[in-house]
Design an enzyme around this catalytic site. Structure first.
Site, PDB file in Angstrom:
ATOM      1  N   HIS A 306      21.903  -8.119  14.146  1.00 30.43           N
ATOM      2  CA  HIS A 306      22.064  -8.436  15.569  1.00 30.43           C
ATOM      3  C   HIS A 306      23.478  -8.098  15.992  1.00 30.43           C
ATOM      4  O   HIS A 306      24.418  -8.305  15.210  1.00 30.43           O
ATOM      5  CB  HIS A 306      21.769  -9.923  15.833  1.00 30.43           C
ATOM      6  CG  HIS A 306      21.503 -10.204  17.263  1.00 30.43           C
ATOM      7  ND1 HIS A 306      22.513 -10.403  18.170  1.00 30.43           N
ATOM      8  CD2 HIS A 306      20.344 -10.271  17.953  1.00 30.43           C
ATOM      9  CE1 HIS A 306      21.978 -10.595  19.364  1.00 30.43           C
ATOM     10  NE2 HIS A 306      20.660 -10.511  19.266  1.00 30.43           N
ATOM     11  N   ASP A 363      12.879 -11.358  16.064  1.00 26.97           N
ATOM     12  CA  ASP A 363      11.667 -10.554  15.928  1.00 26.97           C
ATOM     13  C   ASP A 363      11.071 -10.589  14.525  1.00 26.97           C
ATOM     14  O   ASP A 363       9.979 -10.066  14.307  1.00 26.97           O
ATOM     15  CB  ASP A 363      11.970  -9.096  16.318  1.00 26.97           C
ATOM     16  CG  ASP A 363      12.348  -8.987  17.778  1.00 26.97           C
ATOM     17  OD1 ASP A 363      11.652  -9.593  18.600  1.00 26.97           O
ATOM     18  OD2 ASP A 363      13.337  -8.306  18.102  1.00 26.97           O
TER      19      ASP A 363
HETATM   20  N1  CMC Z   1      18.666  -2.540   8.419  1.00 21.54           N
HETATM   21  C1  CMC Z   1      19.546  -1.849   7.688  1.00 21.54           C
HETATM   22  N2  CMC Z   1      20.822  -1.631   8.038  1.00 21.54           N
HETATM   23  C2  CMC Z   1      21.210  -2.156   9.202  1.00 21.54           C
HETATM   24  C3  CMC Z   1      20.347  -2.886  10.024  1.00 21.54           C
HETATM   25  C4  CMC Z   1      19.020  -3.083   9.590  1.00 21.54           C
HETATM   26  N3  CMC Z   1      18.165  -3.768  10.323  1.00 21.54           N
HETATM   27  N4  CMC Z   1      20.992  -3.286  11.136  1.00 21.54           N
HETATM   28  C5  CMC Z   1      22.252  -2.811  11.017  1.00 21.54           C
HETATM   29  N5  CMC Z   1      22.378  -2.131   9.838  1.00 21.54           N
HETATM   30  C6  CMC Z   1      23.604  -1.507   9.320  1.00 21.54           C
HETATM   31  C7  CMC Z   1      23.904  -0.212  10.041  1.00 21.54           C
HETATM   32  O1  CMC Z   1      23.298   0.890   9.403  1.00 21.54           O
HETATM   33  C8  CMC Z   1      25.415  -0.190   9.954  1.00 21.54           C
HETATM   34  O2  CMC Z   1      25.760   0.187   8.646  1.00 21.54           O
HETATM   35  P1  CMC Z   1      27.070   1.105   8.357  1.00 21.54           P
HETATM   36  O3  CMC Z   1      28.229   0.225   8.721  1.00 21.54           O
HETATM   37  O4  CMC Z   1      26.976   1.456   6.922  1.00 21.54           O
HETATM   38  O5  CMC Z   1      26.947   2.298   9.258  1.00 21.54           O
HETATM   39  C9  CMC Z   1      25.814  -1.648  10.127  1.00 21.54           C
HETATM   40  O6  CMC Z   1      24.691  -2.390   9.625  1.00 21.54           O
HETATM   41  C10 CMC Z   1      26.098  -2.046  11.565  1.00 21.54           C
HETATM   42  O7  CMC Z   1      24.942  -1.715  12.333  1.00 21.54           O
HETATM   43  P2  CMC Z   1      24.953  -1.240  13.850  1.00 21.54           P
HETATM   44  O8  CMC Z   1      23.763  -0.405  14.124  1.00 21.54           O
HETATM   45  O9  CMC Z   1      26.296  -0.644  14.171  1.00 21.54           O
HETATM   46  O10 CMC Z   1      24.844  -2.631  14.577  1.00 21.54           O
HETATM   47  P3  CMC Z   1      24.506  -2.840  16.110  1.00 21.54           P
HETATM   48  O11 CMC Z   1      25.163  -4.094  16.490  1.00 21.54           O
HETATM   49  O12 CMC Z   1      24.842  -1.611  16.871  1.00 21.54           O
HETATM   50  O13 CMC Z   1      22.915  -2.966  16.109  1.00 21.54           O
HETATM   51  C11 CMC Z   1      20.748  -3.858  15.986  1.00 21.54           C
HETATM   52  C12 CMC Z   1      22.237  -4.153  16.213  1.00 21.54           C
HETATM   53  C13 CMC Z   1      19.944  -5.113  16.264  1.00 21.54           C
HETATM   54  C14 CMC Z   1      20.285  -2.761  16.948  1.00 21.54           C
HETATM   55  C15 CMC Z   1      20.561  -3.410  14.508  1.00 21.54           C
HETATM   56  O14 CMC Z   1      20.935  -4.456  13.640  1.00 21.54           O
HETATM   57  C16 CMC Z   1      19.135  -2.963  14.228  1.00 21.54           C
HETATM   58  O15 CMC Z   1      18.815  -1.790  14.441  1.00 21.54           O
HETATM   59  N6  CMC Z   1      18.238  -3.883  13.733  1.00 21.54           N
HETATM   60  C17 CMC Z   1      16.848  -3.542  13.533  1.00 21.54           C
HETATM   61  C18 CMC Z   1      16.104  -3.579  14.854  1.00 21.54           C
HETATM   62  C19 CMC Z   1      15.890  -5.009  15.343  1.00 21.54           C
HETATM   63  O16 CMC Z   1      15.477  -5.870  14.604  1.00 21.54           O
HETATM   64  N7  CMC Z   1      16.150  -5.218  16.636  1.00 21.54           N
HETATM   65  C20 CMC Z   1      15.961  -6.520  17.287  1.00 21.54           C
HETATM   66  C21 CMC Z   1      17.251  -7.136  17.704  1.00 21.54           C
HETATM   67  S1  CMC Z   1      17.137  -8.895  18.103  1.00 21.54           S
HETATM   68  C22 CMC Z   1      16.125  -9.020  19.505  1.00 21.54           C
HETATM   69  C23 CMC Z   1      16.471  -8.128  20.622  1.00 21.54           C
HETATM   70  O17 CMC Z   1      17.620  -7.992  21.025  1.00 21.54           O
HETATM   71  O18 CMC Z   1      15.546  -7.572  21.182  1.00 21.54           O
END
Ligand code: CMC
Length: 430
Positions: A306, A363
């Site tokens: 998140h 989720d």
């Molecule tokens: N699985 C594997 N690696 C992950 C995940 C995940 N679910 N989420 C983040 N990472 C890694 C990402 O690859 C990155 O690694 P590195 O530093 O090596 O490049 C690091 O963690 C930081 O991730 P980010 O993408 O920069 O983080 P963000 O804050 O931009 O993204 C997020 C947040 C929710 C989009 C992301 O965690 C994600 O894609 N999660 C899976 C999708 C999900 O469950 N979404 C629902 C969010 S909660 C409800 C809502 O808002 O709708």
């Protein structure tokens, strides 16, 4: 006002005002930065940008705290109902008994769609995604509401808020009925909000669905947990669209589209697809986690991570407990729940997830409850949208009522070609 912050750059020193929110979050006000220095700020993905002042929802991502209008999510999930929580979010205070009764009455009064809207569904193919239908139908329904273009007095705003909340539910259920070729049901005036939604989904002419009160409560709780979440992608979209003075329904329709993506609300569908795939293929949770970590595919552990929560998502905690309760009550054994728990356990022990502070989000478990209730997979994100309507309405209203509101318009750092002269086509390289 607290102390000013000082920015030193190229031998110059600039003072920037700071201010503190009601939960002591300190912000540097950079509104004058460009005027004073010619510089703009850069914050790709808005990870560290406060885009507005808001008094609706408070999140402390490090402590796993979520409060609507000051009330902890745990208390609301335990004690409140979705309609009462919606009232709180939209109007700022918990309603009195009379206010709640009046609001309920308005939800009932506005629950029917204009009959002509039923024909709009014929224009969609049977396999159209219900999120596309929902967004389109919210805009279509608004065409029957000329009054909504002017929502300046409390009375008309309240009426439109109730109409939107109520009709979104009717629209959503109708899209499901259409997709399975069953007659669309009319809402019932004797049922409360969530029971009425289940009726719209599962009743058939001359065969009323009789929902288990525990199922109604579980779904009501899901709606409460989704009701607002400050400046996420879809809510920011609603505010962005609303800032151009677009009407409430148009702004919310845009919010639905933003919510649809798998990184946002679409994750609840993606989680179940992921768990199903793991179940079918027989891949061990450890192997799947290794695959996610390897990053050779774009695979992510859906339902994990998140932008704001870096400790735990309090909504996920509540939903995990609700999952066990509902499945037990319904006598459902879902192998996907076992896989989800194993994945969570494995991930939370793994350095990759620990270092990046990735925890289950809202989720991760919500879909397993919806599945047990019999909600079809492609409706999961629609349910998220129904839950989020109060938050979108409240955020739209904050923009609408702000006397200092300006159109939202971020800047950018241009990285394309510098000035060059047009070449007629005959003179360009082949
Ligand atoms: N699985 C594997 N690696 C992950 C995940 C995940 N679910 N989420 C983040 N990472 C890694 C990402 O690859 C990155 O690694 P590195 O530093 O090596 O490049 C690091 O963690 C930081 O991730 P980010 O993408 O920069 O983080 P963000 O804050 O931009 O993204 C997020 C947040 C929710 C989009 C992301 O965690 C994600 O894609 N999660 C899976 C999708 C999900 O469950 N979404 C629902 C969010 S909660 C409800 C809502 O808002 O709708």
């Amino acid at each position: 006002m607290s102390d000013a912050a000082t920015l030193n750059f190229q031998g110059k020193s600039i003072e920037l005002p700071t201010f503190v929110g009601s939960e002591n979050e300190v912000a540097v006000d950079i509104q004058e930065l460009r005027n004073k220095t010619g510089m703009i700020t850069f914050d790709d993905g808005y990870g560290n940008t406060g885009s507005c002042l808001s008094s609706i929802t408070y999140i402390d991502g490090d402590a796993g705290i979520l409060r609507y209008r000051g009330y902890p999510i745990e208390q609301l999930a335990e004690e409140s109902t979705f309609v009462e929580t919606a009232y709180l979010i939209v109007f700022g205070e918990l309603p009195s008994a009379a206010e709640l009764q009046r609001f309920r009455g308005q939800l009932t009064a506005h629950q029917f769609l204009h009959e002509n809207l039923r024909h709009h569904y014929d224009g969609f193919p049977p396999n159209a995604h219900p999120m596309a239908i929902l967004s389109a139908m919210i805009n279509a329904a608004s065409c029957f509401q000329p009054a909504l273009m002017k929502l300046d007095d409390d009375e008309s705003f309240t009426s439109q808020a109730a109409r939107l909340m109520s009709q979104v539910r009717t629209i959503a259920a109708a899209s499901y009925k259409k997709s399975i070729g069953e007659p669309m049901m009319y809402p019932r005036s004797d049922l409360r909000y969530t029971a009425n939604f289940l009726h719209l989904l599962f009743s058939k002419p001359y065969a009323e669905y009789d929902p288990d009160p525990d199922v109604v409560r579980a779904l009501d709780q899901i709606f409460i947990l989704h009701a607002d979440h400050e400046q996420n992608c879809s809510t920011s979209t609603v505010r962005m669209v609303g800032s151009s003075q677009a009407n409430l329904w148009a702004s919310v329709s845009a919010g639905v589209c933003a919510l649809w993506g798998p990184l946002h609300g679409g994750a609840n569908q993606a989680v179940i697809e992921m768990l199903t795939e793991i179940h079918k293929s027989g891949v061990k949770p450890e192997e799947f986690i290794a695959r996610v970590k390897a990053k050779d595919s774009k695979a992510r552990l859906m339902g994990f991570g998140h932008r704001v929560y870096k400790n735990f998502d309090p909504r996920a905690k509540i939903l995990k407990a609700a999952c066990d309760k509902v499945l037990n009550k319904l006598g459902v054994h879902d192998p996907l729940l076992d896989i989800a728990k194993k994945l969570e356990e494995t991930a939370l022990r793994d350095d990759y997830f620990v270092e990046r502070k990735l925890y289950p989000n809202v989720d991760f478990y919500s879909g397993i409850i919806m599945r047990a209730i019999g909600i079809p997979l492609n409706m999961f994100t629609v349910l998220f949208a129904i839950g989020r309507i109060p938050g979108w309405i409240a955020n739209w209203r904050e923009v609408h009522l702000n006397p200092k509101a300006r159109i939202y318009r971020p800047r950018q750092i241009y990285t394309g070609p510098t000035k060059r002269d047009y070449l007629p086509i005959g003179k360009r390289a082949t």
